[in-house]
Design an enzyme around this catalytic site. Structure first.
Site, short mmCIF file in Angstrom:
data_model
loop_
_atom_site.label_atom_id
_atom_site.label_comp_id
_atom_site.label_asym_id
_atom_site.label_seq_id
_atom_site.Cartn_x
_atom_site.Cartn_y
_atom_site.Cartn_z
N GLY A 157 8.73 -7.65 -0.24
CA GLY A 157 8.01 -6.27 0.20
C GLY A 157 9.07 -5.21 0.03
O GLY A 157 9.28 -4.38 -0.91
N ARG A 158 9.34 -4.86 1.13
CA ARG A 158 10.13 -3.48 1.50
C ARG A 158 11.45 -3.47 0.67
O ARG A 158 11.69 -2.42 0.05
CB ARG A 158 10.59 -3.49 2.91
CG ARG A 158 9.31 -3.06 3.68
CD ARG A 158 9.36 -3.31 5.04
NE ARG A 158 9.25 -4.82 5.44
CZ ARG A 158 9.26 -5.38 6.70
NH1 ARG A 158 9.39 -4.50 7.81
NH2 ARG A 158 9.33 -6.60 6.91
N HIS A 174 -7.34 -10.35 -0.86
CA HIS A 174 -6.88 -10.18 0.51
C HIS A 174 -7.66 -10.76 1.52
O HIS A 174 -8.37 -10.11 2.00
CB HIS A 174 -6.55 -8.58 0.46
CG HIS A 174 -5.57 -8.04 1.72
ND1 HIS A 174 -5.21 -8.97 2.55
CD2 HIS A 174 -5.00 -6.97 1.81
CE1 HIS A 174 -4.32 -8.34 3.42
NE2 HIS A 174 -4.26 -6.96 2.77
N GLN A 231 -4.46 -6.92 -5.94
CA GLN A 231 -5.02 -7.53 -4.71
C GLN A 231 -6.38 -6.78 -4.04
O GLN A 231 -6.45 -5.67 -4.00
CB GLN A 231 -3.88 -7.12 -3.65
CG GLN A 231 -4.06 -7.87 -2.25
CD GLN A 231 -3.33 -7.55 -1.12
OE1 GLN A 231 -3.06 -6.44 -0.89
NE2 GLN A 231 -2.94 -8.70 -0.23
N TYR A 269 -8.06 -7.83 8.12
CA TYR A 269 -9.07 -7.13 7.16
C TYR A 269 -10.28 -7.77 7.02
O TYR A 269 -10.48 -8.99 7.70
CB TYR A 269 -8.43 -6.65 5.80
CG TYR A 269 -7.24 -5.61 6.04
CD1 TYR A 269 -7.59 -4.19 6.83
CD2 TYR A 269 -6.15 -5.73 5.83
CE1 TYR A 269 -6.38 -3.48 6.96
CE2 TYR A 269 -4.98 -4.95 5.97
CZ TYR A 269 -5.17 -3.77 6.56
OH TYR A 269 -4.03 -2.97 6.99
N ASN A 271 -4.01 -10.21 7.20
CA ASN A 271 -3.53 -8.78 7.82
C ASN A 271 -4.67 -8.31 8.70
O ASN A 271 -4.82 -6.99 8.90
CB ASN A 271 -2.82 -7.91 6.85
CG ASN A 271 -1.56 -8.42 6.23
OD1 ASN A 271 -1.12 -9.51 6.95
ND2 ASN A 271 -1.21 -7.67 5.56
N THR A 307 0.87 -1.27 0.13
CA THR A 307 0.11 -0.02 0.11
C THR A 307 0.91 1.28 0.13
O THR A 307 1.81 1.34 0.71
CB THR A 307 -0.90 -0.22 1.21
OG1 THR A 307 -1.89 -0.80 1.06
CG2 THR A 307 -1.49 1.37 1.42
N ARG A 329 -4.54 -14.51 -0.20
CA ARG A 329 -3.55 -14.39 0.97
C ARG A 329 -4.45 -14.56 2.26
O ARG A 329 -5.38 -13.90 2.45
CB ARG A 329 -3.11 -12.83 0.77
CG ARG A 329 -1.76 -12.72 1.47
CD ARG A 329 -1.07 -11.42 1.49
NE ARG A 329 0.45 -11.49 1.58
CZ ARG A 329 1.22 -10.47 1.92
NH1 ARG A 329 0.76 -9.31 1.95
NH2 ARG A 329 2.58 -10.76 1.87
N ASN A 333 -3.87 -5.90 13.83
CA ASN A 333 -5.23 -5.62 13.81
C ASN A 333 -6.12 -6.63 14.60
O ASN A 333 -7.24 -6.64 14.14
CB ASN A 333 -5.94 -4.97 12.54
CG ASN A 333 -5.43 -3.58 12.30
OD1 ASN A 333 -5.03 -2.74 13.17
ND2 ASN A 333 -5.16 -3.36 11.01
C1 FNR Z 1 2.60 -3.89 3.35
N1 FNR Z 1 2.15 -5.04 3.39
C2 FNR Z 1 0.78 -5.24 2.71
N2 FNR Z 1 0.17 -6.35 2.78
C3 FNR Z 1 -0.80 -6.64 1.84
O1 FNR Z 1 -1.38 -7.74 1.95
N3 FNR Z 1 -1.52 -5.60 1.37
C4 FNR Z 1 -1.06 -4.39 1.35
O2 FNR Z 1 -1.47 -3.45 0.66
C5 FNR Z 1 0.23 -4.20 1.95
N4 FNR Z 1 0.68 -2.94 2.16
C6 FNR Z 1 2.01 -2.93 2.87
C7 FNR Z 1 2.54 -1.57 2.96
C8 FNR Z 1 3.87 -1.26 3.49
C9 FNR Z 1 4.57 0.05 3.19
C10 FNR Z 1 4.52 -2.46 3.99
C11 FNR Z 1 5.96 -2.35 4.40
C12 FNR Z 1 3.90 -3.57 4.05
C13 FNR Z 1 2.96 -6.37 3.88
C14 FNR Z 1 3.91 -6.86 2.58
O3 FNR Z 1 3.08 -7.45 1.66
C15 FNR Z 1 4.77 -8.01 3.06
O4 FNR Z 1 4.10 -8.96 3.67
C16 FNR Z 1 5.81 -7.35 4.23
O5 FNR Z 1 6.29 -6.00 3.94
C17 FNR Z 1 6.66 -8.42 4.57
O6 FNR Z 1 7.54 -8.62 3.70
P1 FNR Z 1 9.19 -7.78 3.39
O7 FNR Z 1 8.76 -6.43 3.32
O8 FNR Z 1 9.91 -8.44 4.68
O9 FNR Z 1 9.92 -8.45 2.16
C1 8K6 Z 2 -1.96 -2.55 4.71
C2 8K6 Z 2 -1.80 -1.10 4.73
C3 8K6 Z 2 -0.89 -0.67 5.30
C4 8K6 Z 2 -0.65 0.98 5.56
C5 8K6 Z 2 0.78 1.23 5.60
C6 8K6 Z 2 1.65 0.21 6.24
C7 8K6 Z 2 2.94 0.73 6.77
C8 8K6 Z 2 3.46 -0.63 7.30
C9 8K6 Z 2 4.43 -0.23 8.32
C10 8K6 Z 2 4.95 -1.36 9.10
C11 8K6 Z 2 3.82 -1.77 9.92
C12 8K6 Z 2 4.26 -3.20 10.83
C13 8K6 Z 2 2.93 -3.54 11.41
C14 8K6 Z 2 3.51 -5.00 11.49
C15 8K6 Z 2 2.83 -5.65 12.93
C16 8K6 Z 2 4.07 -6.68 13.33
C17 8K6 Z 2 3.69 -7.18 14.82
C18 8K6 Z 2 4.58 -8.18 15.23
#
Ligand code: FNR
Ligand code: 8K6
Length: 347
Positions: A316-317, A174, A100, A179, A177, A27, A226, A234
């Protein structure tokens, strides 16, 4: 060693991926105020087309699914046209992209859709405030009626059809997470006593209705899902959730989906009621294509695929920080480290 990432992989007879690397759904909150994808988004995805498959950022199926600012939609003609620019950019560069499909359920906020009800399985709210808009406090949702549920299922199927019209190669539902779909699958958020709650059979009903409505519309070969069997975002865990996911996985195994994808940020997290990692639990209870994710490097992902822990990896990141992630990994080049300030712009 990252060799295992660079073998092609056939999801089924329709879709073959050039490599095992998926871009994870991310996102970015960069759609315009009508939730239409922009040219900058088309460029952003186009630059990442070397991934075996891109999963788009989560896309809301209808207005009351929105829980964050400027998340794109797939319910208006303008949004479908906007996505066409994105899918064209990816296809021109030889890539593939799934949309997604997202409804945030109790994590939605009426601020984004002009007021009205927040729908969820039960009238149990999440604590806290909306990320990036901390002035918005989550409200207690309304427990969805049977009519609300039937409408939601229809709207998921319509969004999937819209995704195909917008040029996507398929959709990932989706269901992770915390939702809407995930809210039906966990006892923390599902307190219903009708046919959508109370027993594993009932708690998986909504998820399967959505899956079946979408596969009926666009085909199981173009439909993925997923899930987060381990509650971590959440959502609070409950040991009774285990039976729900055992049954869900058995049902999903019969449905020939393109793949199943874990929703987690760090796959080293262990869940006592799953007997360890979410990915190991799913691998042990589901025989079809599995996508792992969560704080993997290319090396650790390649090793995990070599050990048959999953078939494909979502990244992801690192993909936010490195548009050319695949090329860099292939060449053994050093990656730019991710940092949260990179979320401020699309590069
Ligand atoms: C996410 N993640 C996420 N997951 C998902 O199912 N839909 C989404 O829109 C998002 N958006 C999102 C935004 C940002 C900024 C982050 C950092 C993460 C979770 C993502 O798909 C993934 O599961 C995690 O980031 C873990 O993978 P990496 O980043 O460790 O490779
Ligand atoms: C899916 C919408 C997300 C909007 C921006 C998300 C930014 C994510 C930054 C990391 C958040 C981490 C949350 C993970 C919780 C792990 C707890 C052990």
């Amino acid at each position: 060693m990252t060799d295992n990432l660079f073998h092609p992989y056939a999801l089924n007879n329709t879709i073959e991926l050039n490599n095992r690397i998926l871009m994870a759904p991310l996102t970015r909150c960069m759609a315009d105020d009508d939730l239409v994808p922009t040219q900058a988004m088309a460029d952003y995805y186009g630059r990442r087309s070397e991934a075996g498959l891109i999963i788009s950022e989560a896309v809301i199926i209808r207005p009351d699914g929105q829980g964050y600012p400027n998340t794109p939609g797939l319910f208006s003609p303008e949004q479908i046209n906007g996505w066409l620019k994105v899918t064209d950019a990816v296809h021109e560069n030889g890539g593939k992209i799934f949309a997604q499909l997202w409804h945030t359920g109790r994590v939605a906020h009426p601020h984004f859709f002009g007021g009205g009800e927040v729908l969820a399985p039960s009238a149990v709210g999440v604590e806290g405030t909306v990320p990036r808009m901390r002035e918005l406090v989550y409200q207690t949702p309304k427990a969805a009626s049977h009519q609300d549920i039937a409408r939601l299922v229809k709207d998921y199927a319509q969004a999937a059809a819209n995704a195909i019209d917008a040029g996507f190669d398929g959709v990932e539902i989706h269901g992770a997470n915390g939702y809407l779909i995930d809210q039906f699958l966990h006892h923390d958020s599902n307190r219903r006593s009708d046919e959508y709650g109370g027993t594993p059979e009932n708690m998986i009903r909504f998820a399967l209705e959505v899956v079946d409505a979408i596969t009926g519309r666009i085909g199981s070969d173009r439909t993925a899902l997923r899930i987060s069997p381990g509650a971590y975002f959440n959502m609070a865990g409950d040991s009774r959730d285990r039976n729900v996911f055992d049954l869900l996985l058995a049902e999903l195994e019969q449905r020939d989906l393109a793949f199943l994808h874990i929703g987690i940020f760090d796959d080293s997290m262990e869940f006592d009621y799953l007997g360890g990692r979410a990915s190991s639990y799913v691998r042990g209870n589901y025989r079809n294509t599995l996508v792992g994710v969560g704080s993997y490097s290319a090396d650790s992902a390649s090793a995990a695929i070599g050990e048959d822990k999953f078939d494909l990896i979502a990244i992801g990141r690192p993909f936010i920080a490195n548009p050319d992630y695949v090329a860099k990994v292939r060449a053994g080049e050093e990656l730019t480290p991710y940092s949260e300030d990179m979320l401020a712009s699309l590069v």
